[in-house]
Every structure is written in C-alpha cells, then in structure tokens.
Design an enzyme around this catalytic site. Structure first.
Site, PDB file in Angstrom:
ATOM      1  N   ASN A   1     -13.719   0.622 -23.372  1.00  0.00           N
ATOM      2  CA  ASN A   1     -12.585  -0.166 -22.804  1.00  0.00           C
ATOM      3  C   ASN A   1     -11.899  -0.636 -24.143  1.00  0.00           C
ATOM      4  O   ASN A   1     -12.244  -0.448 -25.180  1.00  0.00           O
ATOM      5  CB  ASN A   1     -13.275  -1.612 -22.379  1.00  0.00           C
ATOM      6  CG  ASN A   1     -12.316  -2.264 -21.506  1.00  0.00           C
ATOM      7  OD1 ASN A   1     -11.286  -2.704 -21.944  1.00  0.00           O
ATOM      8  ND2 ASN A   1     -12.886  -2.611 -20.193  1.00  0.00           N
TER       9      ASN A   1
ATOM     10  N   CYS B   1      -2.047   2.219  15.097  1.00  0.00           N
ATOM     11  CA  CYS B   1      -2.962   3.075  15.689  1.00  0.00           C
ATOM     12  C   CYS B   1      -2.647   3.706  17.222  1.00  0.00           C
ATOM     13  O   CYS B   1      -1.755   3.053  17.769  1.00  0.00           O
ATOM     14  CB  CYS B   1      -4.385   2.306  15.709  1.00  0.00           C
ATOM     15  SG  CYS B   1      -5.780   3.251  16.749  1.00  0.00           S
TER      16      CYS B   1
ATOM     17  N   CYS C   1     -10.884   0.394  17.510  1.00  0.00           N
ATOM     18  CA  CYS C   1     -11.047   1.033  18.748  1.00  0.00           C
ATOM     19  C   CYS C   1     -11.844   2.217  18.853  1.00  0.00           C
ATOM     20  O   CYS C   1     -11.926   2.669  19.970  1.00  0.00           O
ATOM     21  CB  CYS C   1      -9.634   1.291  19.379  1.00  0.00           C
ATOM     22  SG  CYS C   1      -8.717   2.566  18.596  1.00  0.00           S
TER      23      CYS C   1
ATOM     24  N   CYS D   1      -8.067   1.798  12.543  1.00  0.00           N
ATOM     25  CA  CYS D   1      -7.651   0.878  13.413  1.00  0.00           C
ATOM     26  C   CYS D   1      -8.134  -0.616  13.164  1.00  0.00           C
ATOM     27  O   CYS D   1      -9.313  -0.624  12.801  1.00  0.00           O
ATOM     28  CB  CYS D   1      -8.067   1.254  14.732  1.00  0.00           C
ATOM     29  SG  CYS D   1      -7.780  -0.035  16.084  1.00  0.00           S
TER      30      CYS D   1
ATOM     31  N   TYR E   1       0.938  -1.123  -0.102  1.00  0.00           N
ATOM     32  CA  TYR E   1       0.205  -0.045  -0.315  1.00  0.00           C
ATOM     33  C   TYR E   1       0.760   1.336  -0.120  1.00  0.00           C
ATOM     34  O   TYR E   1       0.492   2.168  -0.553  1.00  0.00           O
ATOM     35  CB  TYR E   1      -0.742   0.131   1.266  1.00  0.00           C
ATOM     36  CG  TYR E   1      -2.169  -0.800   0.868  1.00  0.00           C
ATOM     37  CD1 TYR E   1      -3.174  -0.234  -0.055  1.00  0.00           C
ATOM     38  CD2 TYR E   1      -2.359  -2.148   1.303  1.00  0.00           C
ATOM     39  CE1 TYR E   1      -4.320  -1.058  -0.394  1.00  0.00           C
ATOM     40  CE2 TYR E   1      -3.452  -2.894   1.377  1.00  0.00           C
ATOM     41  CZ  TYR E   1      -4.433  -2.469   0.037  1.00  0.00           C
ATOM     42  OH  TYR E   1      -5.393  -3.161  -0.142  1.00  0.00           O
TER      43      TYR E   1
ATOM     44  N   ASN F   1     -12.195   2.781  -8.249  1.00  0.00           N
ATOM     45  CA  ASN F   1     -10.693   3.099  -7.883  1.00  0.00           C
ATOM     46  C   ASN F   1     -10.652   3.939  -6.572  1.00  0.00           C
ATOM     47  O   ASN F   1     -11.521   4.176  -6.014  1.00  0.00           O
ATOM     48  CB  ASN F   1     -10.228   4.095  -8.985  1.00  0.00           C
ATOM     49  CG  ASN F   1     -10.464   3.403 -10.184  1.00  0.00           C
ATOM     50  OD1 ASN F   1     -10.598   2.119 -10.491  1.00  0.00           O
ATOM     51  ND2 ASN F   1     -10.508   4.222 -11.378  1.00  0.00           N
TER      52      ASN F   1
ATOM     53  N   ALA G   1      -9.483   5.233 -22.253  1.00  0.00           N
ATOM     54  CA  ALA G   1     -10.194   6.309 -21.632  1.00  0.00           C
ATOM     55  C   ALA G   1      -9.568   7.684 -21.962  1.00  0.00           C
ATOM     56  O   ALA G   1     -10.388   8.434 -22.333  1.00  0.00           O
ATOM     57  CB  ALA G   1     -10.278   6.312 -19.986  1.00  0.00           C
TER      58      ALA G   1
ATOM     59  N   GLY H   1     -13.420   1.289 -18.323  1.00  0.00           N
ATOM     60  CA  GLY H   1     -12.424   0.604 -17.757  1.00  0.00           C
ATOM     61  C   GLY H   1     -12.201  -0.215 -16.651  1.00  0.00           C
ATOM     62  O   GLY H   1     -11.640  -0.301 -15.864  1.00  0.00           O
TER      63      GLY H   1
ATOM     64  N   HIS I   1     -15.277   1.263  -3.502  1.00  0.00           N
ATOM     65  CA  HIS I   1     -14.039   0.223  -2.767  1.00  0.00           C
ATOM     66  C   HIS I   1     -13.131   1.098  -1.846  1.00  0.00           C
ATOM     67  O   HIS I   1     -12.172   0.698  -1.538  1.00  0.00           O
ATOM     68  CB  HIS I   1     -13.281  -0.141  -3.635  1.00  0.00           C
ATOM     69  CG  HIS I   1     -14.090  -1.507  -4.579  1.00  0.00           C
ATOM     70  ND1 HIS I   1     -13.344  -1.989  -5.761  1.00  0.00           N
ATOM     71  CD2 HIS I   1     -15.001  -1.987  -4.529  1.00  0.00           C
ATOM     72  CE1 HIS I   1     -14.090  -2.861  -6.346  1.00  0.00           C
ATOM     73  NE2 HIS I   1     -15.363  -2.962  -5.525  1.00  0.00           N
TER      74      HIS I   1
HETATM   75  P1  OAD Z   1      -9.447  -4.913 -14.011  1.00  0.00           P
HETATM   76  O1  OAD Z   1      -7.727  -4.561 -13.697  1.00  0.00           O
HETATM   77  O2  OAD Z   1     -10.002  -6.049 -13.712  1.00  0.00           O
HETATM   78  O3  OAD Z   1      -9.770  -4.183 -15.304  1.00  0.00           O
HETATM   79  C1  OAD Z   1      -9.449  -3.138 -16.119  1.00  0.00           C
HETATM   80  C2  OAD Z   1     -10.059  -3.113 -17.159  1.00  0.00           C
HETATM   81  O4  OAD Z   1      -9.586  -1.694 -17.788  1.00  0.00           O
HETATM   82  C3  OAD Z   1      -9.943  -4.204 -18.483  1.00  0.00           C
HETATM   83  O5  OAD Z   1     -11.044  -4.551 -18.962  1.00  0.00           O
HETATM   84  C4  OAD Z   1      -9.006  -3.648 -19.241  1.00  0.00           C
HETATM   85  O6  OAD Z   1      -9.193  -3.999 -20.761  1.00  0.00           O
HETATM   86  C5  OAD Z   1      -9.494  -1.923 -19.378  1.00  0.00           C
HETATM   87  N1  OAD Z   1      -8.484  -0.933 -19.751  1.00  0.00           N
HETATM   88  C6  OAD Z   1      -7.079  -1.137 -19.533  1.00  0.00           C
HETATM   89  N2  OAD Z   1      -6.641  -0.145 -19.977  1.00  0.00           N
HETATM   90  C7  OAD Z   1      -7.407   0.788 -20.417  1.00  0.00           C
HETATM   91  C8  OAD Z   1      -7.515   2.414 -20.851  1.00  0.00           C
HETATM   92  N3  OAD Z   1      -6.585   2.929 -20.996  1.00  0.00           N
HETATM   93  N4  OAD Z   1      -8.953   2.652 -21.169  1.00  0.00           N
HETATM   94  C9  OAD Z   1      -9.906   2.221 -20.798  1.00  0.00           C
HETATM   95  N5  OAD Z   1     -10.008   0.520 -20.563  1.00  0.00           N
HETATM   96  C10 OAD Z   1      -8.632   0.267 -20.113  1.00  0.00           C
HETATM   97  O7  OAD Z   1      -9.668  -3.627 -13.054  1.00  0.00           O
HETATM   98  P2  OAD Z   1     -11.168  -3.440 -12.326  1.00  0.00           P
HETATM   99  O8  OAD Z   1     -12.447  -3.875 -13.082  1.00  0.00           O
HETATM  100  O9  OAD Z   1     -11.420  -2.013 -11.839  1.00  0.00           O
HETATM  101  O10 OAD Z   1     -10.907  -4.302  -6.037  1.00  0.00           O
HETATM  102  O11 OAD Z   1     -11.285  -4.217 -11.018  1.00  0.00           O
HETATM  103  C11 OAD Z   1     -12.064  -4.382 -10.201  1.00  0.00           C
HETATM  104  C12 OAD Z   1     -11.576  -4.566  -8.729  1.00  0.00           C
HETATM  105  O12 OAD Z   1     -10.711  -5.698  -8.815  1.00  0.00           O
HETATM  106  C13 OAD Z   1     -10.904  -3.573  -8.121  1.00  0.00           C
HETATM  107  O13 OAD Z   1     -11.496  -2.267  -7.711  1.00  0.00           O
HETATM  108  C14 OAD Z   1      -9.958  -4.195  -7.176  1.00  0.00           C
HETATM  109  C15 OAD Z   1      -9.626  -5.621  -7.834  1.00  0.00           C
HETATM  110  O14 OAD Z   1      -9.322  -6.578  -7.056  1.00  0.00           O
HETATM  111  C16 OAD Z   1     -10.569  -4.225  -4.619  1.00  0.00           C
HETATM  112  O15 OAD Z   1      -9.461  -3.848  -4.353  1.00  0.00           O
HETATM  113  C17 OAD Z   1     -11.760  -4.377  -3.596  1.00  0.00           C
HETATM  114 ZN    ZN Z   2      -6.953   1.488  17.587  1.00  0.00          ZN
END
Ligand code: OAD
Ligand code: ZN
Length: 255
Positions: A221, A156, A137, A133, A73, A108, A240, A195, A125
C-alpha cells in the site's frame, strides 16, 4: 506514483515468504486498480469525497433516484471498458503461472484481473458485468453494456428497474464467494494484501483471520493501514504497479 524507484524495504523477506509458501492467497482492493485509472473510494481523489455512498450504492438510493444511480454506474462502466491492466496485474498473472495456484480474492468490480488473464478470481463485491431485476422476477441477468442505457433507468423485461450485480450497502456478500474467501483465509500460510484501506468488512477481516490462523501477511500500500503494524504483517510501501513487478521478478528469478 513511484514506479521506477528502488525496491521497497522488506522486499527480500517478502520474496522469501512467497518462495516458501505452500498456499499463498492474494486479496486486492481499489488501490490495485488505481494505476490503471480507476478511482478509489476513500482518500483525496476517492468517490466518497463527492458522493454519499448511501445515495449511490444502496438499494434505497436506487429506489429513490434510479437515474442518478444508473448515471454513476454508467460512467464507471464506461471508464472500466477502456481500462488496460497495469504492470502489477501482469506480475500477478506471472506469479500465478509460476506458483500453479494463487487464488485472488478481490473487492473490485472492474474485471481488470480477468482482463489480465488472471484465473481463480473470487469477486467479493460482485461485478459490473451484469445487472439483474430489482424486483427479483427471476429473469436471467443482463450483460451491462452501453446499449443498456438508451432508456434511463434501464429496465428488466418485466418492467421493473434493473440493478447492477454489485454488492450495495447494507447487502450481504455473495454467499459462495464469501465462504471460499473465508476458507482460504483460514487455510493459507501467506496472504498478500494489495491496495485496500482495511475499513470495509467482511473483506477487511480476511487478513486478520489469516494472521490468527498463523499465516504471514504481506501488505502492499502507499500508506499504512490498521493492518500494517500487526504482528505477522510485512508492510511494503509503494504502489501495486511498482511493488508487484519487483516481487514477481525476484521470486521467479530466484527459483
Ligand atoms: P479504498 O478506496 O477504501 O482504499 C484504497 C486503498 O488503496 C487505500 O488504502 C490507498 O492508500 C491504497 N492505494 C491507493 N493507490 C494505490 C496504489 N497505486 N497501489 C497500492 N495501494 C494504493 O478502497 P477499498 O479498501 O477497496 O465497496 O474499499 C473497500 C470497499 O469500499 C469497496 O469495495 C467499495 C467501497 O465502498 C462496495 O462498493 C461494496
Ligand atoms: Zn424483472
């Protein structure tokens, strides 16, 4: 990346749909941030190629190896702090200004929409802005900044480990954000989906709900997803950062 190429097929219809929409909503995923330098999760350069999601983005992972998780992170936060929103964000900002109301639901956590001045962002998300924490707490959330990482893992005031305020695997989504997103999906007449690979639920259900409620969907996409060929979806192939500016330019010009 294909910025600078000719307008994608279907753009004219997309302009028409957006111009005549009374309640458009935008829904974005990791692909929205790609051209600002954020890595996606899936696909060739995705995070989940190198890491197991359950090791890094889960409560179990953070309990088992908090330093490993926090290093990840910390790296993501460091990368996000430097980011500059690309032209697609500017275009969304202009579309929002133009239409007066254009809520943006996002998966995002990077804060790029807000950095671009976009308002009414619903973070499904969570975000990388704060940490809380792990033991719950009740201490107020702490701002995530590099100073937090002087001693790893960050703790914390009560001594427990902190956790980032993002949704981890197996956790529920923030209730208010989810409620609002679901409500918008059921009420909007147009959803612009940018995306996302459409595999993580409940976010992936939003365009499905919109379609079922009679709305149209515009999907932007670089590749097709399970949403692309559904009836009611207009798929615009491209990035995008290239398609959104074309769309904004055409919509704003044609008014
Ligand atoms: P993904 O990484 O699964 O998908 C990204 C999408 O963006 C794919 O379909 C690509 O084809 C597309 N892509 C890539 N570059 C692009 C661009 N320049 N313009 C447009 N599209 C493009 O990401 P998410 O679907 O957002 O969750 O993933 C969903 C969740 O999975 C995230 O929020 C995260 C992850 O595990 C958590 O952390 C809870
Ligand atoms: Zn705490």
């Amino acid at each position: 990346m294909n910025s600078g190429k000719a307008a994608p097929e279907g753009l004219e219809l997309a302009v028409e749909l957006l111009r005549s929409s009374y309640l458009p909503v935008v829904s974005t995923g990791a692909g929205m941030s790609r051209e600002s330098g954020v890595r996606t999760f899936r696909g060739e350069e995705g995070y989940w190629r190198e890491h197991r999601a359950e090791d890094l983005a889960s409560l179990e992972g953070i309990r088992k190896d908090p330093v490993l998780v926090w290093e990840w992170y910390r790296e993501r936060l460091g990368a996000c702090e430097e980011l500059i929103p690309h032209k697609g964000y500017e275009a969304l900002y202009r579309l929002q200004e133009h239409s007066g109301r254009l809520p943006v639901v996002t998966q995002n956590v990077d804060g790029l929409h807000q950095k671009a001045g976009i308002r009414d962002v619903i973070e499904l998300h969570g975000s990388l802005r704060t940490a809380s924490c792990l033991a719950g707490c009740g201490a107020p959330p702490v701002r995530m900044e590099q100073g937090l990482f002087e001693n790893m893992p960050p703790r914390c005031v009560c001594g427990s480990i902190l956790r980032p305020d993002v949704v981890l695997f197996g956790e529920d989504l923030p209730e208010q954000a989810l409620k609002r997103a679901l409500r918008l999906a059921g009420r909007c007449d147009l959803m612009i989906v940018v995306g996302t690979s459409m595999v993580v639920y409940p976010a992936a259900a939003l365009p499905m709900i919109a379609l079922r409620s009679g709305a149209r969907v515009i999907e932007i996409n670089t590749v097709e997803t399970p949403l692309s060929s559904l009836e009611g979806t207009l798929f615009l192939r491209g990035t995008a950062g290239s398609v959104l500016p074309e769309l904004a330019k055409a919509v704003i010009r044609s008014c």
